[in-house]
Design a protein around this motif. Sequence first.
Motif, mmCIF file in Angstrom:
data_model
loop_
_atom_site.group_PDB
_atom_site.id
_atom_site.type_symbol
_atom_site.label_atom_id
_atom_site.label_comp_id
_atom_site.label_asym_id
_atom_site.label_seq_id
_atom_site.Cartn_x
_atom_site.Cartn_y
_atom_site.Cartn_z
ATOM 1 N N LEU A 175 -4.805 35.736 7.102
ATOM 2 C CA LEU A 175 -4.590 37.039 7.727
ATOM 3 C C LEU A 175 -4.050 36.928 9.144
ATOM 4 C CD1 LEU A 175 -7.765 38.962 6.481
ATOM 5 C CD2 LEU A 175 -5.580 38.563 5.323
ATOM 6 N N VAL A 176 -4.051 35.723 9.702
ATOM 7 C CA VAL A 176 -3.512 35.522 11.046
ATOM 8 C C VAL A 176 -1.987 35.569 11.014
ATOM 9 C CG1 VAL A 176 -3.385 33.955 13.014
ATOM 10 C CG2 VAL A 176 -5.523 34.182 11.726
ATOM 11 N N GLU A 177 -1.402 34.829 10.087
ATOM 12 C CA GLU A 177 0.065 34.791 9.951
ATOM 13 C C GLU A 177 0.566 35.665 8.808
ATOM 14 O OE1 GLU A 177 2.072 33.476 12.036
ATOM 15 O OE2 GLU A 177 0.577 32.449 13.284
ATOM 16 N N ASP A 178 -0.350 36.357 8.127
ATOM 17 C CA ASP A 178 0.004 37.268 7.039
ATOM 18 C C ASP A 178 0.815 36.557 5.954
ATOM 19 O OD1 ASP A 178 -0.086 39.713 5.743
ATOM 20 O OD2 ASP A 178 1.794 40.430 6.622
ATOM 21 N N GLU A 179 0.251 35.471 5.431
ATOM 22 C CA GLU A 179 0.920 34.719 4.384
ATOM 23 C C GLU A 179 -0.104 34.111 3.438
ATOM 24 O OE1 GLU A 179 3.169 31.537 6.078
ATOM 25 O OE2 GLU A 179 1.515 30.822 7.322
ATOM 26 N N VAL A 180 0.368 33.744 2.258
ATOM 27 C CA VAL A 180 -0.480 33.096 1.261
ATOM 28 C C VAL A 180 -0.106 31.625 1.202
ATOM 29 C CG1 VAL A 180 -1.212 33.048 -1.144
ATOM 30 C CG2 VAL A 180 -0.626 35.232 -0.072
ATOM 31 N N LEU A 181 -1.106 30.765 1.336
ATOM 32 C CA LEU A 181 -0.891 29.327 1.358
ATOM 33 C C LEU A 181 -1.624 28.663 0.200
ATOM 34 C CD1 LEU A 181 -1.616 28.792 5.162
ATOM 35 C CD2 LEU A 181 0.638 29.005 4.107
ATOM 36 N N TYR A 182 -1.145 27.485 -0.164
ATOM 37 C CA TYR A 182 -1.816 26.676 -1.175
ATOM 38 C C TYR A 182 -1.954 25.248 -0.653
ATOM 39 C CZ TYR A 182 -1.218 30.389 -4.628
ATOM 40 O OH TYR A 182 -1.288 31.582 -5.301
ATOM 41 N N GLY A 183 -3.136 24.688 -0.802
ATOM 42 C CA GLY A 183 -3.343 23.292 -0.464
ATOM 43 C C GLY A 183 -3.646 23.014 0.992
ATOM 44 N N GLU A 184 -3.734 24.039 1.827
ATOM 45 C CA GLU A 184 -4.010 23.805 3.243
ATOM 46 C C GLU A 184 -4.660 25.021 3.890
ATOM 47 O OE1 GLU A 184 -0.690 23.897 6.011
ATOM 48 O OE2 GLU A 184 0.620 24.513 4.374
ATOM 49 N N LEU A 185 -5.497 24.743 4.865
ATOM 50 C CA LEU A 185 -6.064 25.760 5.738
ATOM 51 C C LEU A 185 -5.552 25.460 7.136
ATOM 52 C CD1 LEU A 185 -8.084 28.112 6.211
ATOM 53 C CD2 LEU A 185 -9.824 26.354 6.659
ATOM 54 N N PRO A 186 -4.820 26.378 7.767
ATOM 55 C CA PRO A 186 -4.254 26.096 9.091
ATOM 56 C C PRO A 186 -5.343 25.810 10.129
ATOM 57 C CG PRO A 186 -3.227 28.035 8.114
ATOM 58 C CD PRO A 186 -4.423 27.705 7.266
ATOM 59 N N PRO A 187 -4.973 25.203 11.239
ATOM 60 C CA PRO A 187 -5.945 24.942 12.307
ATOM 61 C C PRO A 187 -6.520 26.236 12.887
ATOM 62 C CG PRO A 187 -3.949 23.633 12.617
ATOM 63 C CD PRO A 187 -3.649 24.626 11.537
ATOM 64 N N GLU A 188 -7.715 26.099 13.446
ATOM 65 C CA GLU A 188 -8.373 27.192 14.191
ATOM 66 C C GLU A 188 -8.533 28.454 13.341
ATOM 67 O OE1 GLU A 188 -9.596 26.493 17.068
ATOM 68 O OE2 GLU A 188 -8.545 24.604 17.418
ATOM 69 N N ARG A 189 -9.066 28.281 12.147
ATOM 70 C CA ARG A 189 -9.314 29.413 11.258
ATOM 71 C C ARG A 189 -10.791 29.493 10.895
ATOM 72 N NH1 ARG A 189 -4.678 30.084 12.600
ATOM 73 N NH2 ARG A 189 -2.924 30.676 11.255
ATOM 74 N N ARG A 190 -11.248 30.715 10.677
ATOM 75 C CA ARG A 190 -12.549 30.947 10.059
ATOM 76 C C ARG A 190 -12.267 31.324 8.619
ATOM 77 N NH1 ARG A 190 -15.536 35.861 9.440
ATOM 78 N NH2 ARG A 190 -17.726 35.439 8.911
ATOM 79 N N ALA A 191 -12.786 30.558 7.677
ATOM 80 C CA ALA A 191 -12.458 30.768 6.267
ATOM 81 C C ALA A 191 -13.725 31.019 5.456
ATOM 82 C CB ALA A 191 -11.715 29.555 5.712
ATOM 83 N N PHE A 192 -13.575 31.835 4.417
ATOM 84 C CA PHE A 192 -14.713 32.126 3.544
ATOM 85 C C PHE A 192 -14.205 32.533 2.168
ATOM 86 C CE2 PHE A 192 -13.712 35.526 6.505
ATOM 87 C CZ PHE A 192 -13.403 36.602 5.669
ATOM 88 N N GLN A 193 -15.074 32.380 1.162
ATOM 89 C CA GLN A 193 -14.705 32.655 -0.228
ATOM 90 C C GLN A 193 -14.799 34.144 -0.529
ATOM 91 O OE1 GLN A 193 -14.814 29.462 -2.724
ATOM 92 N NE2 GLN A 193 -13.054 30.751 -3.093
ATOM 93 N N ARG A 194 -13.807 34.647 -1.227
ATOM 94 C CA ARG A 194 -13.822 36.003 -1.767
ATOM 95 C C ARG A 194 -13.231 35.977 -3.170
ATOM 96 N NH1 ARG A 194 -16.954 36.558 1.582
ATOM 97 N NH2 ARG A 194 -17.107 38.114 3.251
ATOM 98 N N PHE A 195 -13.325 37.072 -3.891
ATOM 99 C CA PHE A 195 -12.777 37.137 -5.245
ATOM 100 C C PHE A 195 -11.778 38.285 -5.328
ATOM 101 C CE2 PHE A 195 -16.596 34.724 -5.681
ATOM 102 C CZ PHE A 195 -16.293 33.785 -6.645
ATOM 103 N N VAL A 196 -10.666 38.020 -6.010
ATOM 104 C CA VAL A 196 -9.605 39.013 -6.162
ATOM 105 C C VAL A 196 -9.357 39.250 -7.645
ATOM 106 C CG1 VAL A 196 -8.523 38.392 -3.982
ATOM 107 C CG2 VAL A 196 -7.804 37.236 -6.072
ATOM 108 N N ASP A 197 -8.677 40.351 -7.950
ATOM 109 C CA ASP A 197 -8.406 40.692 -9.349
ATOM 110 C C ASP A 197 -7.619 39.593 -10.052
ATOM 111 O OD1 ASP A 197 -9.645 43.200 -9.362
ATOM 112 O OD2 ASP A 197 -7.889 44.166 -8.468
ATOM 113 N N SER A 198 -7.985 39.333 -11.292
ATOM 114 C CA SER A 198 -7.280 38.360 -12.118
ATOM 115 C C SER A 198 -6.536 39.067 -13.242
ATOM 116 C CB SER A 198 -8.269 37.362 -12.718
ATOM 117 O OG SER A 198 -7.641 36.535 -13.672
#
Length: 276
Positions: free
Chosen positions: A215-238
């Motif tokens: 949500l900082v850069e408004d993009e979807v990433l795979y395989g990496e978490l950018p530096p200086e982030r607070r991250a947590f698990q959520r669930f989205v529609d499948s």
Amino acid sequence: MSLEADIDDLWQRKQDGLSATDATDEHLAVLEEFLAALEAGEVRAAEKSGGEWEANAWVKQGILLNFGLRETVAREYGGVKYHDVLPLRETADLGERGTRNTPDGTTIRRGAYLGEDCIMMSPSFVNIGAYVGDGTLVDSCDTVGSCAQIGENVKLGANTLIGGVLEPVENAPVIVEDEVSLGAGCRVTSGFVVGEGSIVGENTLLTPRIPVYDLVEDEVLYGELPPERRAFQRFVDSSVGENDLIPGGAYKPAVVATDVEEETLEATEREDALRE
């Protein structure tokens, strides 16, 4: 010849049919030298180059050779009998650099590196080829998998799994960069990279198959978490939720990443104070 050249030569001999039965004392001496270099931090399974983490394929080949060219034998360590191709790592050098490991269940395999002022709580396990940087805490029931690269001043919360990878040799392992805090029960697998200074909430699964909504850069990433982030698990529609066999819809895991908040940093600093 250099150690890398010796390993390359031995790898080719293995491809040509050399087996554990055929391995000579000279071959095993190369493998011992290689393990000692890993334990001293002189060689690593992956290193950062040009801002990207890259696997050192020859190092991973050396690790695989230690399995392919050794026999499984009966061993004993600390009064415990077991069968393996490798003994456990001697730990006398750890105390010399301020690293401590609690008794009764702390296991460090040969070929693993632990830096200065590390703490390993029992039970925990560090596998061959793993690199654990200075000042890092490996908490109770944690596993640091083969070749995983853990930075300095990292906190691995209790019951955290850092996945390992040996093959294919060109694949980079899991990377957890400096100053990262992983909450209890986190899972980091399949070469995922956790950026420096990030704080990850409890029970978060980080793997390249799960999207990271930054949500900082408004993009979807795979395989990496950018530096200086607070991250947590959520669930989205499948999309499978549209199937008639699944009443009420279905959801898939995702990771949400935001800026690190000041109060989150303060809480992390309080936890750090308990380790001093």
